[in-house]
Design a protein around this motif. Sequence first.
Motif, PDB file in Angstrom:
ATOM      1  N   VAL A 254       0.839  -1.202   0.000  1.00  0.00           N
ATOM      2  CA  VAL A 254       0.000   0.000   0.000  1.00  0.00           C
ATOM      3  C   VAL A 254       0.871   1.248   0.000  1.00  0.00           C
ATOM      4  O   VAL A 254       0.621   2.205  -0.753  1.00  0.00           O
ATOM      5  N   MET A 255       1.914   1.272   0.818  1.00  0.00           N
ATOM      6  CA  MET A 255       2.804   2.427   0.859  1.00  0.00           C
ATOM      7  C   MET A 255       3.562   2.579  -0.452  1.00  0.00           C
ATOM      8  O   MET A 255       3.738   3.700  -0.957  1.00  0.00           O
ATOM      9  N   PHE A 256       3.999   1.461  -1.048  1.00  0.00           N
ATOM     10  CA  PHE A 256       4.710   1.529  -2.326  1.00  0.00           C
ATOM     11  C   PHE A 256       3.826   2.143  -3.406  1.00  0.00           C
ATOM     12  O   PHE A 256       4.262   3.036  -4.148  1.00  0.00           O
ATOM     13  N   LEU A 257       2.583   1.699  -3.491  1.00  0.00           N
ATOM     14  CA  LEU A 257       1.671   2.251  -4.482  1.00  0.00           C
ATOM     15  C   LEU A 257       1.385   3.721  -4.210  1.00  0.00           C
ATOM     16  O   LEU A 257       1.265   4.532  -5.146  1.00  0.00           O
ATOM     17  N   THR A 258       1.283   4.079  -2.934  1.00  0.00           N
ATOM     18  CA  THR A 258       1.038   5.478  -2.586  1.00  0.00           C
ATOM     19  C   THR A 258       2.193   6.364  -3.011  1.00  0.00           C
ATOM     20  O   THR A 258       1.993   7.463  -3.554  1.00  0.00           O
ATOM     21  N   ILE A 259       3.420   5.887  -2.804  1.00  0.00           N
ATOM     22  CA  ILE A 259       4.595   6.665  -3.206  1.00  0.00           C
ATOM     23  C   ILE A 259       4.621   6.837  -4.721  1.00  0.00           C
ATOM     24  O   ILE A 259       4.920   7.927  -5.228  1.00  0.00           O
ATOM     25  N   ILE A 260       4.277   5.780  -5.455  1.00  0.00           N
ATOM     26  CA  ILE A 260       4.257   5.870  -6.913  1.00  0.00           C
ATOM     27  C   ILE A 260       3.216   6.885  -7.373  1.00  0.00           C
ATOM     28  O   ILE A 260       3.470   7.716  -8.265  1.00  0.00           O
TER      29      ILE A 260
END
Length: 294
Positions: A254-260
């Motif tokens: 979830v955090m990875f997608l948010t950063i992207i």
Amino acid sequence: MITLAPDIGKLKQEHPALFAAQRRYLRRIALMAIAALLYYIFFFEFYGIEWSRAVMGAQQLGRYFLRMFVWQDFLNWPFGYYFSQIGITLAIVFAGTITASIIALPLSFFAARNVMHDRAMRPIAWAVRRLLDLLRGVDMAIWGLIFVRAVGMGPLAGVLAIVMQDVGLLGKLYSEGHEAVERSPSRGLRAVGANSLQKHRFGIFTQSFPQFLALSLYQIESNTRSAAVLGFVGAGGVGLVYAENMRLWNWDVVMFLTIILVAVVMIMDALSSQLRKRYISGKPVPLWQPAGRG
């Protein structure tokens, strides 16, 4: 040491009304703060929310936040799937926002009071404004649920949901931009015999175009953030990946997608700034110079 107290006292004597207004302003701010505090106390007590639950929720939120930065088995993640869903989200956003802008622009002229100023045209303007109120009064996620039932799951439902909400929002904002323009150019065009279409094109839209472009670019950025929610209701895009990983407690994904997504929004903001600079600020146009005689 020089003190300012005597000077302030002298100023209070010379300008009592100014300092009285300042005291009234501070009292109003204090009353508003007390009213807000009382509202929160009433809210927690009336709805039976225990303060301990709020404290526990903050602790749980801290644990989730820490899990987001521990990326386990990062190299084996299905990056192709993640980026393909982000690409679908961007395609939905661009298709929906551009379509909504094309539809909202002509509707905005029918909703603008300075365009529909004749007595016979006022009912049409009122009806168009109420239509725009209806479209933007329904949340994008609700439109997504409606179109998922109508056309099935997938990007088409997401595009239609964005179109329905953005037509209402952009139509209202465009019409307000038309109403805020200077009316002198339209009067000048009327004086030289221009028809209604020419007056609206050169007298109104020429002035409101910078706002039209700025609002459209901003809405693309805003929809990039909002379109993630559409995946939760089955309208396609990265929201589906969010929903899957939240159910599986994969907060690192979830955090990875948010950063992207944040990076994508930053890139789009940089591109929007260039477009605004190019088409709103413009470039200096050299004055006409007569050709030299040979």
